[in-house]
Design a protein around this motif. Structure first.
Motif, PDB file in Angstrom:
ATOM      1  N   CYS A 162      35.859  37.616  22.682  1.00 20.80           N
ATOM      2  CA  CYS A 162      36.775  38.472  21.925  1.00 20.80           C
ATOM      3  C   CYS A 162      36.588  38.089  20.457  1.00 20.80           C
ATOM      4  O   CYS A 162      36.425  36.908  20.135  1.00 20.80           O
ATOM      5  CB  CYS A 162      38.213  38.241  22.367  1.00 20.80           C
ATOM      6  SG  CYS A 162      38.452  38.582  24.114  1.00 20.80           S
ATOM      7  N   CYS A 165      38.558  35.090  18.730  1.00 16.60           N
ATOM      8  CA  CYS A 165      38.890  33.897  19.516  1.00 16.60           C
ATOM      9  C   CYS A 165      37.859  32.776  19.428  1.00 16.60           C
ATOM     10  O   CYS A 165      36.654  33.008  19.483  1.00 16.60           O
ATOM     11  CB  CYS A 165      39.062  34.321  20.972  1.00 16.60           C
ATOM     12  SG  CYS A 165      39.602  32.983  22.038  1.00 16.60           S
ATOM     13  N   ASN A 203      39.413  31.927  32.166  1.00 21.85           N
ATOM     14  CA  ASN A 203      39.262  33.204  32.879  1.00 21.85           C
ATOM     15  C   ASN A 203      39.287  32.878  34.353  1.00 21.85           C
ATOM     16  O   ASN A 203      38.290  32.972  35.043  1.00 21.85           O
ATOM     17  CB  ASN A 203      37.934  33.865  32.530  1.00 21.85           C
ATOM     18  CG  ASN A 203      37.949  34.414  31.130  1.00 21.85           C
ATOM     19  OD1 ASN A 203      38.573  35.440  30.885  1.00 21.85           O
ATOM     20  ND2 ASN A 203      37.304  33.730  30.233  1.00 21.85           N
TER      21      ASN A 203
HETATM   22 FE1  SF4 Z   1      38.908  36.529  24.902  1.00 21.36          FE
HETATM   23 FE2  SF4 Z   1      40.448  34.917  26.362  1.00 21.36          FE
HETATM   24 FE3  SF4 Z   1      37.850  34.448  26.149  1.00 21.36          FE
HETATM   25 FE4  SF4 Z   1      39.424  34.084  24.067  1.00 21.36          FE
HETATM   26  S1  SF4 Z   1      39.483  32.951  25.963  1.00 21.36           S
HETATM   27  S2  SF4 Z   1      37.377  35.094  24.063  1.00 21.36           S
HETATM   28  S3  SF4 Z   1      40.945  35.715  24.346  1.00 21.36           S
HETATM   29  S4  SF4 Z   1      38.784  36.254  27.106  1.00 21.36           S
END
Ligand code: SF4
Ligand code: SAH
Ligand code: F3S
Length: 444
Positions: A162, A165, A203
């Motif tokens: 994302c 993030c 995840n």
């Molecule tokens: Fe996206 Fe969650 Fe991975 Fe961060 S931890 S990149 S918010 S899926």
């Protein structure tokens, strides 16, 4: 640099997500194995591990103020190790800025702490932010202690990237721990007193593994197998990604009684344009579809999510779409954050950063809506009877605190003990908690 003695006592301070809490516990177990004992409450420890979080700017800044606070009146400090995601992201900078820090260790390297302590005891400063191919888990001691609720990391890392993030950079790529190791760790936790296990992963629903019969299974398969452990009465999992949600996991919500009716499924925003710019790879509609299916499988499921307001370029109209999504879902509880630019992520250099006062206004409106729904969810549970797992004493004399199946904090009075599973009638509610009347002890 003068040499330092091997520390006799430690304290681990964990910030950030539940995976850090898990890592903090494991570091403590590792140190205990070396004969370093947990410092008693209120006493200074010889070794302090700051297990840090890098997710937002404010979280990361905490490290430096914490290091400052550890300084004694004579100017000396305990032996300080900085672990966790700030260590991974800013290890070299920490070493430069804070001479009191003797060790920097990343989230995938902390099994090497004992060796690092020996090096630090010789007066050297040491950094280990490797992401070794052999995972830390095999080098960690077996689980011997647990409270009634336990965390179990089953999956680590993130491949989703994302655009806001840092997690893919601080935790590395998605890795699933082997099935057999997880069953073994769960059995040991239950032996040590755990009645509820929360499976963790950045995840978690991307977990996959091979079961004892050589079949490839997903998180639902693991949950079904854990549900066979007789003394384990509750299973939870967090955090899921909408795109990794399988039909099998949805079905498990309807079929596995020990799987609690609670789902934390972050969405971040209600506008498809913003979701695309965030690289979320789901739309508001596809997200709502997943929730609809889970609700069909388990009608009383309590829903939770994460939101970011003020992502670069988010317009007023787009923010209204977030509010509309909130209204459509009716969450039981949520986390919401102002967007925080993180160096090295694509969103940090996007033009059109949203002004601070706009973000403040948006987060206030969002939190008012979420607060309204949380209060309504708690109020709607009044009159229900449910099981509560007793976690600790409450603040008032004779009062106990535990969690409902829907993860609400439940306060009640009665003759019970920590770890008991009791049946309670929910009689009153507020924003943060519900109160109950003890009916009976189901399992002591
Ligand atoms: Fe996206 Fe969650 Fe991975 Fe961060 S931890 S990149 S918010 S899926
Ligand atoms: N893996 C999970 C959680 C990741 S971190 C997920 O994909 O949802 C927990 C939450 O922190 C995220 O869900 C997001 O809402 C928030 N967050 C992450 N980066 C952020 C940033 N740069 N600014 C503000 N909030 C952020
Ligand atoms: Fe923070 Fe790292 Fe967790 S950045 S939220 S401690 S994965």
């Amino acid at each position: 640099m003068p040499s330092i003695e091997i520390p006799r006592t430690y304290r681990v301070k964990s910030f950030g997500c539940q995976m850090n809490v898990y890592d903090g516990e494991r570091m403590g177990e590792l140190l205990a194995e070396q004969g370093i004992t947990a410092a008693p409450e209120g006493e200074e420890a010889d070794l302090v591990v700051l297990n840090t979080c890098h997710i937002r700017e404010k979280a990361a800044e905490k490290v430096y103020s914490d290091i400052g606070r550890l300084r004694r009146t004579d100017g000396s400090s305990p032996l300080i190790a900085v672990a966790g995601c700030v260590a991974q992201a800013e290890g070299d900078e920490i070493m430069k800025r804070s001479p009191a820090v003797k060790m920097v260790v990343g989230p995938q390297a902390y099994h090497r702490l004992p060796e690092m302590i020996r090096v630090a005891a010789e007066g050297k400063r040491v950094t280990d932010t490797d992401m070794p191919a052999e995972t830390k888990f095999g080098a960690l001691p077996r689980r011997r202690r647990s409270g009634p609720t336990a965390f179990l990391t089953v999956q680590e890392g993130c491949d989703k990237f994302c655009t806001y993030c840092v997690v893919p950079y601080t935790r590395g790529a998605e890795v699933s721990r082997p099935h057999a190791d997880l069953i073994d760790e769960a059995l040991r936790l239950v032996d040590a007193g755990a009645r509820e296990i929360t499976l963790l992963g950045q995840n978690v629903n991307a977990w996959t593994g091979e079961d004892a019969k050589g079949r490839q299974v997903g998180l639902d398969g693991l949950i079904r197998e854990l549900a066979e452990i007789p003394d384990l009465v509750r299973i939870r999992y967090t955090t899921s990604h909408p795109n990794d949600f399988t039909g099998g996991l949805i079905a498990a919500h309807g079929e596995v009684a020990k799987l609690m009716p609670f789902l934390h499924l972050p969405v971040q925003a209600g506008s498809d344009r913003v979701l695309k710019a965030m690289n979320r790879s789901h739309t508001a509609e596809s997200y709502l579809k997943v929730l609809e299916k889970v609700r069909a499988a388990r009608p009383d499921i309590a829903l939770s999510g994460d939101f970011i307001v003020g992502f670069p370029g988010e317009t007023d109209a787009e923010f209204e779409e977030t509010l509309a999504l909130v209204d459509a879902v009716g969450y039981a509880q949520c986390f919401s954050f102002k967007y925080s630019p993180r160096a090295g992520t694509p969103a940090a250099t996007m033009t059109e950063q949203v002004p601070a006062e706009v973000m403040t206004e948006r987060i206030m409106r969002l939190q008012a809506a979420l607060g309204r729904d949380q209060t309504a969810f708690n109020a709607a549970s009044v009159g229900k009877t449910c099981e509560v797992l007793v976690e600790r004493k409450g603040k008032l004399p004779g009062q106990w605190l535990g969690k409902s199946p829907w993860l609400q904090s439940v306060y009640f009075e009665g003759d019970v003990a920590v770890g008991d599973l009791v049946r309670v009638e929910l009689v009153d509610s507020g924003y943060n908690a519900v109160s109950g009347r003890l009916l009976e002890t189901v399992a002591a």
